[in-house]
Design a protein around this motif. Sequence first.
Motif, PDB file in Angstrom:
ATOM      1  N   ARG A   1     -54.184 -50.983  39.547  1.00 32.00           N
ATOM      2  CA  ARG A   1     -53.117 -51.718  38.583  1.00 32.00           C
ATOM      3  C   ARG A   1     -51.995 -52.268  39.377  1.00 32.00           C
ATOM      4  NH1 ARG A   1     -50.298 -49.818  33.126  1.00 32.00           N
ATOM      5  NH2 ARG A   1     -49.502 -51.995  32.513  1.00 32.00           N
TER       6      ARG A   1
ATOM      7  N   VAL B   1     -50.142 -60.339  41.479  1.00 33.71           N
ATOM      8  CA  VAL B   1     -49.589 -61.468  40.452  1.00 33.71           C
ATOM      9  C   VAL B   1     -48.228 -61.881  41.082  1.00 33.71           C
ATOM     10  CG1 VAL B   1     -48.942 -61.816  38.271  1.00 33.71           C
ATOM     11  CG2 VAL B   1     -50.880 -60.913  38.676  1.00 33.71           C
ATOM     12  N   LYS B   2     -47.226 -60.927  41.437  1.00 29.20           N
ATOM     13  CA  LYS B   2     -46.057 -61.229  41.942  1.00 29.20           C
ATOM     14  C   LYS B   2     -46.155 -62.199  43.081  1.00 29.20           C
ATOM     15  CE  LYS B   2     -41.725 -59.047  43.330  1.00 29.20           C
ATOM     16  NZ  LYS B   2     -40.974 -57.904  43.883  1.00 29.20           N
TER      17      LYS B   2
ATOM     18  N   ARG C   1     -52.837 -55.022  41.760  1.00 29.97           N
ATOM     19  CA  ARG C   1     -52.978 -56.316  41.000  1.00 29.97           C
ATOM     20  C   ARG C   1     -51.751 -56.996  40.435  1.00 29.97           C
ATOM     21  NH1 ARG C   1     -58.505 -57.280  38.722  1.00 29.97           N
ATOM     22  NH2 ARG C   1     -59.671 -55.630  39.586  1.00 29.97           N
ATOM     23  N   ARG C   2     -50.542 -55.909  40.239  1.00 28.15           N
ATOM     24  CA  ARG C   2     -49.520 -56.339  39.636  1.00 28.15           C
ATOM     25  C   ARG C   2     -48.654 -57.232  41.005  1.00 28.15           C
ATOM     26  NH1 ARG C   2     -46.084 -51.858  36.773  1.00 28.15           N
ATOM     27  NH2 ARG C   2     -44.537 -53.532  37.022  1.00 28.15           N
TER      28      ARG C   2
ATOM     29  N   VAL D   1     -56.218 -63.384  39.371  1.00 23.72           N
ATOM     30  CA  VAL D   1     -56.291 -61.833  39.888  1.00 23.72           C
ATOM     31  C   VAL D   1     -56.955 -60.720  39.032  1.00 23.72           C
ATOM     32  CG1 VAL D   1     -54.628 -59.895  40.244  1.00 23.72           C
ATOM     33  CG2 VAL D   1     -53.727 -62.320  40.848  1.00 23.72           C
ATOM     34  N   TYR D   2     -57.172 -60.934  37.795  1.00 25.07           N
ATOM     35  CA  TYR D   2     -57.922 -60.050  37.250  1.00 25.07           C
ATOM     36  C   TYR D   2     -59.385 -60.295  36.860  1.00 25.07           C
ATOM     37  CZ  TYR D   2     -53.447 -57.700  35.984  1.00 25.07           C
ATOM     38  OH  TYR D   2     -52.596 -57.110  35.825  1.00 25.07           O
TER      39      TYR D   2
ATOM     40  N   ILE E   1     -52.668 -67.829  37.301  1.00 24.20           N
ATOM     41  CA  ILE E   1     -52.805 -66.577  38.076  1.00 24.20           C
ATOM     42  C   ILE E   1     -53.132 -65.494  37.708  1.00 24.20           C
ATOM     43  CG2 ILE E   1     -50.749 -65.345  39.181  1.00 24.20           C
ATOM     44  CD1 ILE E   1     -49.017 -67.743  39.840  1.00 24.20           C
ATOM     45  N   GLU E   2     -52.966 -64.943  36.576  1.00 20.61           N
ATOM     46  CA  GLU E   2     -53.331 -63.772  36.093  1.00 20.61           C
ATOM     47  C   GLU E   2     -54.880 -63.698  35.879  1.00 20.61           C
ATOM     48  OE1 GLU E   2     -51.361 -61.733  32.926  1.00 20.61           O
ATOM     49  OE2 GLU E   2     -49.191 -62.432  33.920  1.00 20.61           O
ATOM     50  N   ASP E   3     -55.494 -64.837  35.479  1.00 18.24           N
ATOM     51  CA  ASP E   3     -56.809 -64.999  35.411  1.00 18.24           C
ATOM     52  C   ASP E   3     -57.532 -64.555  36.665  1.00 18.24           C
ATOM     53  OD1 ASP E   3     -56.504 -65.160  32.596  1.00 18.24           O
ATOM     54  OD2 ASP E   3     -56.854 -67.447  32.804  1.00 18.24           O
TER      55      ASP E   3
ATOM     56  N   ASN F   1     -46.935 -65.545  42.040  1.00 15.32           N
ATOM     57  CA  ASN F   1     -45.742 -66.186  41.206  1.00 15.32           C
ATOM     58  C   ASN F   1     -44.774 -66.620  42.389  1.00 15.32           C
ATOM     59  OD1 ASN F   1     -46.600 -66.382  38.537  1.00 15.32           O
ATOM     60  ND2 ASN F   1     -46.250 -64.141  38.377  1.00 15.32           N
TER      61      ASN F   1
END
Length: 78
Positions: free
Chosen positions: A34, A41-42, A37-38, A66-67, A62-64, A45
């Motif tokens: 986790r 994302v950072k 992944r955070r 990464v996850y 972006i989140e899609d 961004n």
Amino acid sequence: MTTISQTVGPTLRPSSSGGFFSALALRLTTLFDRLERRSAVKTLNELDDRALRDIGITRSQIEDAVYGQFKTELSRYL
């Protein structure tokens, strides 16, 4: 003459600590995944729109990406 003696040691029984450590390892792995992944994302961004377009995603994806929910050419590189 040689004498051989046998002593009875403690009986071997399944340890409950094995389950504890397995659960702890799983939770730590989940936590580190986790956090990683955070961080991704950072980092994404912080890129400008042109750099994101170069790697094939938009800011809203972006989140899609990464996850693992983004299915395009990008999936070959993740």
